[in-house]
Design a protein around this motif. Structure first.
Motif, PDB file in Angstrom:
ATOM      1  N   VAL A  20       7.006   1.992  -3.541  1.00 29.87           N
ATOM      2  CA  VAL A  20       6.736   1.921  -4.973  1.00 29.87           C
ATOM      3  C   VAL A  20       6.359   3.298  -5.497  1.00 29.87           C
ATOM      4  O   VAL A  20       5.562   4.012  -4.891  1.00 29.87           O
ATOM      5  N   GLN A  21       6.943   3.676  -6.610  1.00 27.40           N
ATOM      6  CA  GLN A  21       6.624   4.937  -7.261  1.00 27.40           C
ATOM      7  C   GLN A  21       5.599   4.689  -8.364  1.00 27.40           C
ATOM      8  O   GLN A  21       5.697   3.704  -9.100  1.00 27.40           O
ATOM      9  N   LEU A  22       4.632   5.608  -8.477  1.00 26.74           N
ATOM     10  CA  LEU A  22       3.575   5.496  -9.476  1.00 26.74           C
ATOM     11  C   LEU A  22       3.587   6.730 -10.364  1.00 26.74           C
ATOM     12  O   LEU A  22       3.671   7.852  -9.855  1.00 26.74           O
ATOM     13  N   VAL A  23       3.471   6.531 -11.661  1.00 24.29           N
ATOM     14  CA  VAL A  23       3.467   7.642 -12.618  1.00 24.29           C
ATOM     15  C   VAL A  23       2.282   7.475 -13.559  1.00 24.29           C
ATOM     16  O   VAL A  23       2.179   6.469 -14.269  1.00 24.29           O
ATOM     17  N   ASP A  60      -7.044   3.087   2.567  1.00 24.71           N
ATOM     18  CA  ASP A  60      -6.551   1.740   2.269  1.00 24.71           C
ATOM     19  C   ASP A  60      -5.220   1.756   1.530  1.00 24.71           C
ATOM     20  O   ASP A  60      -4.471   0.784   1.574  1.00 24.71           O
ATOM     21  N   PHE A  61      -4.935   2.837   0.832  1.00 25.09           N
ATOM     22  CA  PHE A  61      -3.821   2.858  -0.113  1.00 25.09           C
ATOM     23  C   PHE A  61      -2.604   3.579   0.455  1.00 25.09           C
ATOM     24  O   PHE A  61      -2.735   4.604   1.106  1.00 25.09           O
ATOM     25  N   GLY A  62      -1.423   3.035   0.147  1.00 27.56           N
ATOM     26  CA  GLY A  62      -0.196   3.546   0.745  1.00 27.56           C
ATOM     27  C   GLY A  62       0.709   4.323  -0.182  1.00 27.56           C
ATOM     28  O   GLY A  62       1.581   5.060   0.275  1.00 27.56           O
ATOM     29  N   SER A  63       0.553   4.160  -1.480  1.00 23.39           N
ATOM     30  CA  SER A  63       1.342   4.927  -2.435  1.00 23.39           C
ATOM     31  C   SER A  63       0.412   5.566  -3.454  1.00 23.39           C
ATOM     32  O   SER A  63      -0.568   4.943  -3.885  1.00 23.39           O
TER      33      SER A  63
END
Length: 126
Positions: free
Chosen positions: A2-5, A112-115
C-alpha cells in the motif's frame, strides 16, 4: 504494498492549528490500523497518534494528548491528524504509517508498521 501520501503540512504560529491527511492506495484500507509519527532534526522517530482498524479506538503520545485528534474515513481511504494549540516543539516531519495484519489494537511502535508515507513538514514558529 500500500502506498501512503501525506499532505497538509506547513508553517504555523504557536497556538495555531493544522490538519494533516494521509491517503492510501488499494481497496482494503479499513483492514489496517493506522498511525502518525514524527521526527525532529537530530531526534529519533516518535509515536504521535494511532487508530485501530475496527471500532475507531485511538491512542496518543502524552505530549499531544488533548491537543491532537486522529480520525479516519474508510470510504476515502484517508486518515487525518487534527493538530490544535501547536507548540514550537511540535516542529518535525510527520509521517503516516499502516500496519498490515492488524488486530483490534491501537499500535504505537515503529516496528509495528509496514508501510510509511514520505512525510510532510510541520513548522511551528514562536
Amino acid at each position: 504494498q500500500v502506498q501512503l501520501v501525506e499532505s497538509g503540512g506547513g508553517l504555523v504560529q504557536a497556538g495555531g492549528s493544522l490538519t494533516l491527511s494521509c491517503t492510501a492506495s488499494g481497496r482494503t484500507f479499513s483492514s489496517y490500523a493506522m498511525g502518525w509519527f514524527r521526527q525532529a532534526p537530530g531526534k529519533e522517530r516518535e509515536f504521535v497518534a494511532g487508530i485501530n482498524r475496527s471500532d475507531g479506538r485511538t491512542c496518543y503520545a502524552e505530549s499531544v494528548k488533548g491537543r491532537f485528534t486522529i480520525s479516519r474515513d474508510n470510504a476515502k481511504n484517508t486518515v487525518y491528524l487534527q493538530m490544535n494549540s501547536l507548540k514550537p516543539e511540535d516542529t518535525a516531519v510527520y509521517r503516516c504509517a499502516l500496519k498490515y495484519y492488524s488486530g483490534s489494537y491501537c499500535y504505537t511502535g515503529v516496528v509495528d508498521f509496514g508501510s510509511w508515507g514520505q512525510g510532510t513538514q510541520v513548522t511551528v514558529s514562536s
